[in-house]
Design a protein around this motif. Structure first.
Motif: not given
Length: 639
Positions: A570-596
């Protein structure tokens, strides 16, 4: 698997049969080479009666002290919610010490690294030993080395090529085949014991002491080879989660231990008979392939076939163990993510890992053609196993002291004899480093370097991201004052540090200039228990009406299904955590390693970490996220 001591009789019988087929495959094929190789260490000037009984006595008492007392009766009680093995012991010791002891992590990583050295030797040595038995078949005595190696390779390649299909369809044959195998071991042993009952004198430990006292350094080389009789003992605790403690103990005490004991005694009796014949002809007795010579000529070919099947099953158990250990190591953060495929709809533990499978096969084939005979390879076997046993014993002391709350003095008094025995065997095997023992040490060093680099690289990357990042609380407060465009839906941002704004969130705000109505900062954690109760899996912390921190907790044996677990809570506003209208998108960060410019890691380590990071499996698949709901946004981290 629950460790209940009141299993129904039918379930107990079925689990015991399964344990015989999986748990005891490795140690059950040791009679193929262990007695032969131990006796070979003292055969340079001929073999005497005292040497036969001395080596045999060492083998029998190794089974009693190392396997029966240490593993079956003591270590099998150290389970982590039913799970065993070196990483489960590490997790249990870590939980008992509050994850504050670096030594526990070092022990666990060392044990895991040594296991991979063992994993490439077991299939190579056991299958090659069985195929070499073809030379004892009448008419095939002149079989060439090339034929032996090609046959061994074909068997091994076929075995590893079957792994993507899973073993569920043939696993039901493992128990019955191994049952026949152990019956054959016992039957052959009894037959030869009846011809020379004097071999039973080997139960007298005085033969061990006399042998070690009279053979000096040679005795230590023999002791290193005798250890081959107990290789595979780690499987007794590693597979507890699959079968339970009681079936494993029952299988050992009722069938496996008696069968192995009878077979080693039978080999000793056959050797004594050959000695009597040699002395009658005033000749020195040489070493032989005692196991296969136990069978009459007419039964030699069926015995070779049965031995080959037994070694295939033993190899399968090690391969499955490599998959399981790798899965646990990834979950505990010791290794980068790798592709994991489920091969059985009914058994969660039935998995296939392509990188591990083909990596182990490459190592196995290299060993077969590098050593070219089981006798040459035997020297490489013991070091990895004895090293793992030393690690296991040290972890058991920490668990007895910190988890069982034993007084450290009493814990030390009980465990010190086991540790001394392990160190004695380890020292004896170290003497054979130049003969091939360097191979598992090299493999373990390579795996250990990967583990160390991955752990340190991740820690430094996290510290660097924290230095360069924005505090999430500050960002939420700023966005509450001057909100961007709000769009419908839920955005889930995967992050390792929910206190810092994820780079994917910052990039989304910078480039899209929009914020989802509900944003979840999700950290996936693996805890030091095999499983987490679904009711305890999700922890919420509401920052404001737009942002919620979520910690999703899994055990290191749990199946990860991120969308389903979030949707059920259940989410903080009631319903499931992913039940809000508009659907769910998962954002994944892709980090590239560089020499400092001012590097945080040695250059070689940064290069290796770059490679591991770049080739880690896609988190989308690992977390079971539908690909069409994933948005990947890149960033750079300078190390």
């Amino acid at each position: 698997m629950s460790q209940s001591t009141h299993l129904p009789r039918t379930s107990l019988a079925a689990l015991t049969l399964g344990a015989i087929g999986v748990v005891y495959g490795d140690i059950g094929t040791s009679p193929l080479y262990a007695f032969r190789e131990a006796l070979a260490q003292s055969a340079a000037d001929g073999i005497s009666r005292g040497e036969i009984l001395g080596v045999l006595s060492l083998a029998l008492w190794a089974l009693i002290l190392v396997v029966t007392l240490k593993y079956v009766l003591f270590l099998s009680r150290m389970d982590n919610n039913g799970e065993g093995g070196v990483l489960s012991l590490m997790a249990l010791a870590s939980r008992a010490t509050g994850a504050r002891w670096l030594l526990v992590l070092i022990f666990g990583a060392t044990g895991a690294a040594l296991f991979y050295g063992d994993a490439i030797i077991t299939p190579a040595l056991s299958v090659l030993s069985a195929v070499e038995g073809m030379r004892t078949i009448p008419g095939l005595e002149g079989m060439g080395e090339h034929t032996i190696l090609i046959t061994t390779t074909l068997v091994l390649v076929g075995l590893f090529a079957l792994q993507p299909r899973g073993t569920a369809s043939v696993a039901g044959l493992f128990g019955p085949v191994c049952l026949v195998w152990f019956a054959a071991l016992a039957g052959l042993g009894l037959w030869h014991i009846s011809r020379d009952p004097g071999v039973l004198a080997a139960f007298n430990p005085a033969w061990c002491l006399d042998f070690m006292e009279s053979h000096g350094v040679t005795g230590l080389f023999v002791l290193g080879a005798v250890f081959l009789t107990v290789t595979g003992a780690e499987a007794l605790i590693a597979d507890m989660g699959h079968f339970g403690r009681q079936p494993i103990q029952l299988g050992w005490l009722v069938l496996v231990w008696p069968a192995l004991t009878l077979n080693y005694l039978g080999q000793g009796a056959l050797a004594l008979h050959h000695l009597a014949v040699s002395e009658a002809h005033h000749q020195l007795m040489g070493n032989e392939d005692w196991f296969f010579l136990m069978a009459p000529d007419a039964l030699r070919a069926p015995l070779v076939v049965l031995a080959t099947l037994a070694t295939i099953i033993a190899s399968q158990a090690v391969i499955t163990g490599a998959f399981s250990l790798s899965h646990q190591a990834i979950a505990l953060g010791l290794l980068p993510r790798m592709t994991i495929r489920q091969t059985s709809a009914a058994q969660v533990g039935q998995i296939y890992m392509p990188a591990v499978n083909w990596g182990v096969l490459a190592g196995v084939i290299a060993l077969v053609f590098g050593f070219r005979s089981s006798s040459s390879m035997a020297a490489a076997y013991g070091i990895a196993v004895t090293g793992t046993m030393v690690v296991t014993t040290c972890l058991s002391f920490i668990i007895a002291w910190k988890y069982w709350k034993w007084e450290p003095v009493w814990a030390a008094l009980l465990i010190a004899p086991f540790l001394c025995l392990d160190l004695f065997f380890f020292g004896a095997n170290i003497l054979r480093v130049t003969e091939g023992g360097w191979v598992p040490l090299l493999v373990a060093a390579m795996v250990g370097t990967v583990i160390y680099t991955w752990l340190r690289g991740r820690r430094v990357s996290l510290e660097r991201a924290r230095e360069q990042g924005v505090a999430m609380a500050d960002l939420a407060a700023a966005l509450a004052v001057r909100p961007p465009v709000i769009v419908e839906g839920t955005a889930v941002f995967l992050t390792q540090d929910p206190e810092v704004a994820p780079s994917a969130l910052l990039h989304n705000l910078k480039h899209n200039k929009a914020l989802h109505r509900c944003s979840i900062l999700l950290k996936v954690e693996t805890v030091n228990t095999p499983w987490v109760d679904p009711a305890e899996r999700v922890k919420l912390e509401v920052l404001d009406e737009r942002f919620t921190r979520v910690r999703l907790r899994y055990g290191y044996m749990d199946k990860v299904d991120l969308p389903s677990d979030l949707a059920r809570h259940p989410g903080p506003q009631g319903g499931g955590l992913l039940s809000a209208k508009g659907g769910t998108s998962f954002f994944v960060g892709r980090s590239a390693i560089r020499f400092a410019r001012k590097p945080l890691l040695p250059r070689w380590m940064t290069v290796l970490y770059m490679f591991l990071h770049r080739n880690a499996a896609d988190p989308t698949a690992y977390f079971a996220i539908p690909p069409n709901r994933v948005v990947e946004l890149g960033s750079q981290i300078e190390l």
